[in-house]
Motif scaffolding. Structure first.
Motif: not given
Length: 372
Positions: A95-102
Motif C-alpha cells: 500500500q505504501q509503495q502505491m501511495g497509500v499512507d497506511s
C-alpha cells in the motif's frame, strides 16, 4: 455501481445513456451497505481502485456536487493472529509503495483511537486515516443527479427481461416497458448479474450471499466517551466483527461462516451467537445496549472474492462490473471511470485486466486477504 457508470459515461459526452433499475435507485445492495470506504487491501488492483475512490469521495461535494455525510475517521484492523500480522505487514508495504499512507500501530496506539475496544490480546493494528464511511444512498442520488444534468436517462421500475443478439452483436434489450434498441450493454446488476450475463450468453460466476447489520439504540454519555464519533471504523481481523458510530448509536456487523449462497433477504437470528461471542471478546460494553434497527443485504461473491470487471469476448460490447464481494460501494467511483474508458476503447486509469471473468477458465484465482 450503475449510477457511477451512467454518470461517468454521460459526463464524457456519450449520448443516449440509459440506466434501467427494476425498483428504485439505491434499492439493491447499496442501500444495505455499511458505507465503509478504504484503500487497505492486499491486491494491488483493489488498492488502486480503493485509493482512487477515496479521492472521488473527498471531492464529491464538487463533482458531481452532492453532500454524502463523509466521515474520514480511518479504518482500524486489530490483529491478534501472528499469521494475520505477517499478511498485514506485507499489505502495508505494498500500500505504501502505491501511495497509500497506511501504517502499523501498536496496541497502545490502537487503544487511543478506539478506547472502547479490548486490546489485551492485540498484537498490532493496521490503520489508514483517509479511510472511513459515508452515506451510500447519498452517493447514488448524487451520481444520478449528475448523470441527468449531463443528459442521461434513468428509468426506475423497469426490469430487464432479455438481451437480443444477431451473431456476436447486441441489437436490443427487452424490458418490462418494451424493447430498447442498443448495441451496447453495461451489466452492473450486482447479485443478479449472473442471470443478466446469461441473457447474452456471458458467464459471470457471481452468487448472492446474505450479510446482516445492526444499529444500536442511542448509547449513554459514558459509553460515548470511549466509543466517540471520531473513532475509526474498527474491525477485528480474526472474526471480521466491525463497528463504527452511526448517529447516537453504533453500527455493527460481521460475516457468518455458516451462511450459504442464495437470495435470502430476511433477517436471521442464526448469526447472533457468533456476533455476541465476538462482542464479548472485543467490545463487551455494547452487550447491554438495545437494538434500534437491523437489516440484511446481499454480497455478490465470486470464487476468489474479487470483482469481475471487463468486456465479454464472446459477444461485442457487453461490459460488466460485478462480484465485488462487499467492496462495490467503495470501489464504485473508480470502476465507473474504468467502465467509461472501456466503452470508449481508451486506456482506463487502472489496469483491471486481472479481474476479467475469463480468469476462472484456467483456474486462475486471485485471492484478496482483506475481506470483511
Amino acid at each position: 455501481m450503475g449510477a457511477s457508470a451512467v454518470f461517468h459515461l454521460a459526463e464524457a459526452g456519450v449520448r443516449d445513456v440509459l440506466l434501467l433499475e427494476r425498483d428504485g435507485l439505491a434499492s439493491g445492495s447499496t442501500s444495505k451497505a455499511a458505507g465503509g470506504i478504504r484503500a487497505q487491501f492486499s491486491d494491488p488492483v483493489n488498492i488502486a481502485l480503493g485509493a482512487r475512490g477515496l479521492t472521488a469521495f473527498e471531492q464529491f461535494h464538487t463533482r458531481p456536487g452532492w453532500a454524502i455525510d463523509l466521515h474520514q475517521v480511518g479504518y482500524l484492523f486489530v490483529i491478534t493472529d501472528p499469521d494475520d500480522l505477517a499478511a498485514y505487514e506485507e499489505s502495508i508495504i505494498l500500500q505504501q509503495q502505491m501511495g497509500v499512507d497506511s501504517r502499523l500501530l501498536t496496541r497502545r496506539e490502537a487503544s487511543e483511537l478506539a478506547p472502547g475496544i479490548v486490546v489485551d490480546d492485540v498484537l498490532a493494528a493496521a490503520f489508514h486515516s483517509r479511510d472511513g464511511y459515508c452515506s451510500p444512498e447519498s452517493v447514488v442520488h448524487g451520481y444520478a443527479a449528475g448523470a441527468r444534468r449531463h443528459g442521461a436517462i434513468l428509468r426506475t421500475g423497469v426490469s430487464v427481461e432479455g438481451i437480443d443478439t444477431e451473431g456476436t452483436d447486441i441489437v436490443a434489450v427487452q424490458t418490462s416497458a418494451g424493447p430498447v434498441r442498443t448495441g451496447a450493454v453495461v451489466c452492473t446488476a450486482g447479485a443478479w448479474s449472473k442471470d443478466v450475463g446469461a441473457m447474452a450468453g456471458v458467464t459471470l460466476p457471481v452468487e448472492p450471499l446474505r450479510r446482516q447489520i445492526l444499529i444500536t439504540e442511542p448509547i449513554s454519555d459514558s459509553l460515548a466517551s470511549v466509543l466517540p464519533s471520531s473513532m475509526p471504523m474498527t474491525i477485528d481481523a480474526a472474526t471480521t466483527f466491525y463497528l463504527h458510530r452511526e448517529g447516537p448509536g453504533v453500527l455493527l456487523g460481521m460475516s457468518y461462516a455458516k451462511e450459504t449462497t442464495g437470495f435470502a433477504h430476511d433477517f436471521s437470528e442464526d448469526w447472533m451467537p457468533d456476533l455476541v461471542k465476538a462482542m464479548e471478546r472485543r467490545c463487551p460494553s455494547l452487550l447491554d445496549v438495545g437494538i434500534a434497527h437491523r437489516w440484511s443485504g446481499l454480497y455478490e461473491v465470486t470464487p476468489d472474492n474479487n470483482a469481475l470487471i471487463g468486456e465479454a469476448t464472446s459477444i461485442e460490447r457487453f461490459l460488466y462490473a460485478t462480484g465485488f464481494s462487499g467492496h462495490g460501494f467503495l470501489q464504485g467511483p473508480a470502476v465507473g471511470e474504468v467502465l467509461r474508458d472501456l466503452y470508449l476503447r481508451r486506456e482506463p486509469p487502472i489496469d483491471v485486466r486481472p479481474f476479467t471473468a475469463g480468469r476462472f477458465a484456467g483456474g486462475a484465482l486471485r485471492a484478496e486477504r482483506n475481506i470483511v
